[in-house]
Design a protein around this motif. Sequence first.
Motif, PDB file in Angstrom:
ATOM      1  N   LEU A  45      10.107  18.560  -0.017  1.00 16.18           N
ATOM      2  CA  LEU A  45       8.948  18.930   1.304  1.00 16.18           C
ATOM      3  C   LEU A  45       7.760  17.671   1.540  1.00 16.18           C
ATOM      4  O   LEU A  45       6.331  17.667   1.726  1.00 16.18           O
TER       5      LEU A  45
ATOM      6  N   ARG B 197       0.606  -1.283  -0.063  1.00 17.95           N
ATOM      7  CA  ARG B 197       0.143   0.069  -0.222  1.00 17.95           C
ATOM      8  C   ARG B 197       0.943   1.517   0.208  1.00 17.95           C
ATOM      9  O   ARG B 197       0.618   2.614  -0.528  1.00 17.95           O
TER      10      ARG B 197
ATOM     11  N   ASP C  15       3.953  14.035   9.720  1.00 12.65           N
ATOM     12  CA  ASP C  15       4.096  14.988   9.339  1.00 12.65           C
ATOM     13  C   ASP C  15       2.235  15.714   9.568  1.00 12.65           C
ATOM     14  O   ASP C  15       2.457  15.760  11.041  1.00 12.65           O
TER      15      ASP C  15
ATOM     16  N   GLU D 229       0.015   2.806  10.424  1.00 13.39           N
ATOM     17  CA  GLU D 229      -0.490   0.898  10.641  1.00 13.39           C
ATOM     18  C   GLU D 229       0.106   0.467  11.775  1.00 13.39           C
ATOM     19  O   GLU D 229       1.610   1.353  11.908  1.00 13.39           O
TER      20      GLU D 229
ATOM     21  N   LEU E   1       1.528  23.691  -0.560  1.00 14.13           N
ATOM     22  CA  LEU E   1       3.166  24.322  -0.271  1.00 14.13           C
ATOM     23  C   LEU E   1       2.709  25.831  -0.261  1.00 14.13           C
ATOM     24  O   LEU E   1       3.234  26.594  -0.171  1.00 14.13           O
TER      25      LEU E   1
ATOM     26  N   ALA F  51      14.566  23.495   5.536  1.00 14.00           N
ATOM     27  CA  ALA F  51      13.710  23.721   4.655  1.00 14.00           C
ATOM     28  C   ALA F  51      12.377  23.435   5.359  1.00 14.00           C
ATOM     29  O   ALA F  51      11.119  23.364   4.946  1.00 14.00           O
ATOM     30  N   ASP F  52      12.366  22.595   7.095  1.00 10.73           N
ATOM     31  CA  ASP F  52      11.192  22.317   6.974  1.00 10.73           C
ATOM     32  C   ASP F  52      10.813  23.027   8.350  1.00 10.73           C
ATOM     33  O   ASP F  52      11.705  22.900   9.314  1.00 10.73           O
TER      34      ASP F  52
ATOM     35  N   ASP G 181       5.332  14.866   0.790  1.00  9.87           N
ATOM     36  CA  ASP G 181       4.847  13.528   0.808  1.00  9.87           C
ATOM     37  C   ASP G 181       3.823  12.584   0.119  1.00  9.87           C
ATOM     38  O   ASP G 181       3.476  13.226  -1.502  1.00  9.87           O
ATOM     39  N   ASP G 182       3.244  12.158   0.376  1.00  8.06           N
ATOM     40  CA  ASP G 182       2.728  11.010  -0.244  1.00  8.06           C
ATOM     41  C   ASP G 182       1.109  11.590  -0.671  1.00  8.06           C
ATOM     42  O   ASP G 182       1.054  11.560  -2.035  1.00  8.06           O
ATOM     43  N   ARG G 183       0.112  12.585   0.058  1.00  2.18           N
ATOM     44  CA  ARG G 183      -0.454  13.875  -0.313  1.00  2.18           C
ATOM     45  C   ARG G 183       0.270  14.112  -1.755  1.00  2.18           C
ATOM     46  O   ARG G 183      -1.133  14.721  -2.799  1.00  2.18           O
TER      47      ARG G 183
ATOM     48  N   ARG H 222      -0.538  15.879   9.477  1.00  2.00           N
ATOM     49  CA  ARG H 222      -1.311  15.160   9.394  1.00  2.00           C
ATOM     50  C   ARG H 222      -1.473  14.401  10.356  1.00  2.00           C
ATOM     51  O   ARG H 222      -2.592  13.931  11.199  1.00  2.00           O
TER      52      ARG H 222
ATOM     53  N   ARG I 261      11.249  28.133   1.921  1.00  2.00           N
ATOM     54  CA  ARG I 261      11.844  27.052   2.071  1.00  2.00           C
ATOM     55  C   ARG I 261      12.108  26.531   1.384  1.00  2.00           C
ATOM     56  O   ARG I 261      11.401  26.124   0.437  1.00  2.00           O
ATOM     57  N   SER I 262      13.639  25.630   1.292  1.00  2.00           N
ATOM     58  CA  SER I 262      13.743  24.434   0.460  1.00  2.00           C
ATOM     59  C   SER I 262      14.180  24.676  -1.092  1.00  2.00           C
ATOM     60  O   SER I 262      14.425  24.141  -2.209  1.00  2.00           O
TER      61      SER I 262
END
Lengths: 424, 424
Positions: free
Chosen positions: A407, A115, B409, B390, A389, B321-322, A409-411, B411, B77-78
């Motif tokens: 920066l 997944r 992150d 998970e 972003l 960057a973060d 991620d999977d989103r 989320r 940033r980044s």
Amino acid sequence: MNKNLFALKGNIVYSQDKNNLVTAASSYLVCEDGKVAGIFKTIPKQYEGICVEDYGIKLIIPGLTDLHVHAPQFTYRSLGMDMELLPWLNTYAFPEEAKYAQVEYAKKAYGRFARALSASATTRAAIFATLHVPATFILMDLLDQTGVQAYIGKVNMDRNSSDNLIETAEQSALDTENWLKECVGRYKNVKPILTPRFIPSCTDELMERIGELQRKYNVPLQSHLSENASEIAWVQQLHPDTKCYGEAYQKYGVFGGNCPTIMAHCVHPNKTELELMDKNGVYIAHCPQSNMNLCSGVAPVRTYLDRNMRIGLGSDVAGGADLSIFKAMADTIRASKLRWTLKDKALAPITVPEAFYMATKGGGSFWGKVGSFEEGYEFDAVVLDDSNLEGSEEFSLQQRLERMIYLSDDRNVIHKYIKGIKTR
Amino acid sequence: MNKNLFALKGNIVYSQDKNNLVTAASSYLVCEDGKVAGIFKTIPKQYEGICVEDYGIKLIIPGLTDLHVHAPQFTYRSLGMDMELLPWLNTYAFPEEAKYAQVEYAKKAYGRFARALSASATTRAAIFATLHVPATFILMDLLDQTGVQAYIGKVNMDRNSSDNLIETAEQSALDTENWLKECVGRYKNVKPILTPRFIPSCTDELMERIGELQRKYNVPLQSHLSENASEIAWVQQLHPDTKCYGEAYQKYGVFGGNCPTIMAHCVHPNKTELELMDKNGVYIAHCPQSNMNLCSGVAPVRTYLDRNMRIGLGSDVAGGADLSIFKAMADTIRASKLRWTLKDKALAPITVPEAFYMATKGGGSFWGKVGSFEEGYEFDAVVLDDSNLEGSEEFSLQQRLERMIYLSDDRNVIHKYIKGIKTR
């Protein structure tokens, strides 16, 4: 009549070579028979009327390649990184891998891995399973459904492991041969790859048998090389006749040359090894995060690039905590900067175009014409939405790619095409 | 009658000290008058009937502290991390900061920063604005609404900048004094902090005036210290009478002691500086990602911890960057490992409990009793939902925290309480 003919419209970025990114703003990327037919500002006459998926201002890049990842270690990624390689294997990796003797456990755990890989920007991967054949088939079945083009290896290991994670050389060779035979015609997307864990895990007899299987079935091979000082010293003890770790593979004919080979890490090559890797066209899977987490060091990537050696990036989960190859790019750059700052001013830090090249065309070439949008390349494409972003309109396409490297991620990965098939 | 009395129920983790995490599974964290009243397995008699927010198996940790961040640099940033500090400032930082002369730009850009900080796990921050007073008020207004407890500084800089980002010493001092006066009584959550950019940006006259303002208004101060070799050499040229960079602040009475002081970076202290920082109780803002990105090096965090010096973590956006302080924890650990591997076996890598301590209680103590759940600490709490990773049920609370450090992150940050007020 053409099959699989369509176009994606958006802001396109890809690597032409290690120093140059190509950008094409608001352009059409045409797919024909699973391959890139070209990039066009307007749809050419011969493609008039084809289906166009318009992704507006979103970014379209080639799919990323993960040249080295341990699927069974995904469950405990980010944990237990308080040791160097050899004790880490015994304390964390081997006990976890032993659990894959149970197919129910394998189904659950590999399901999570599949997944996550599916949700990532990765479209190609070279994957270690465990020594267990039934569990390896579970992984292959699951991955085949994702569309990810993966080489997956049943691991060989007949010494220096725990009692519950070991084979005899004979059984390992037999299981491997049967597994190779059973794979024939079974999968659309995944393929087997020979996977001797590393020299300390494989007796001379087993290495001999693996070399024979390689020549008999003509399958590629993946393993580990020169990751850590203690490991290298151990290999030298086990093979005192060699001038480098790589020669311990070379003895059995499985170090590049006629055997397409991926070697993970390659952090500490000596001169002999460097030249042997180069001469034999061995693929280097650079795994910067793992090499930081396990205190292995930083590979001389600048040297590899300057010699035009074959190199791609690996997440090396669970030496690496993160499956994201974007993060592997950022880590490549950061680790190279610390190497330059703390250790060796001779090797200049890696740039964004170089890291992106390794993550796409560099690693992708293990599969052939993969990892670019030049004509004739396999159509692996990822659509990235960077709107979270904010401010996309203020930046160039290269800058927007750079923001994704540091920066994302999977989103941000909203659609994925592999060999022209939309998988997400 | 008690005000602001309630409890959160969940899986609680916090730092007791730099070596020890405390975990309390399925427990009640009671807030009374904005402070932690205690952690209980069952609600004690005196709290019977209070409102309980039950977060089930979710994690509850103290809010994180960002001891060093440049709000106006958040927009880029980044990007542009291909230089070391001094050219980087001239090429990227100063041109961007000059834009904050326009209040409309400041509103838009600081709005993005405020939204991102609000969505993060950070509850306390020490923030650089720019030299522009109107834009600084915009930032303070925006941050005050988020509930984040922030020290925000109008920057002072009267030399070695670009023509469009510079003040005279006189104007800088006057603007700063007027700004300090206007802040009185204006905010609930944010406070001013004196912010001379760094020694190369401030003439002796300006430093003199800042020292006077510090003593007159009794406000804390933040600046930069010993980030980069070229910078240190430059300060030595500017102040040839000093034995270390820190003495150039000390000359004006703004290097700890009676002046609560945060110094960002502290990558290359000499012996004199180390002892002066220690003696004066200077707060160190360790910014590992920035120090990697700009090739500054890796600060001797182990030395600081062993001496029980005051230290917290900073994102240092946009050198970093973060904005995530979880990532700052992971970067602290990784950078310390590379320092150990590549440079100096005398300083052992930083552990997870140590990194978490710095990110919470270490940096938080700049605000007083902040960053822990011990009785009497200010009630800053973050609720983390790690279900997207998970398998939470398979891990200990410390392991789940570790997964958040390496893999979280925004989320995962689902609720946030600051001084007992729910802000998210």
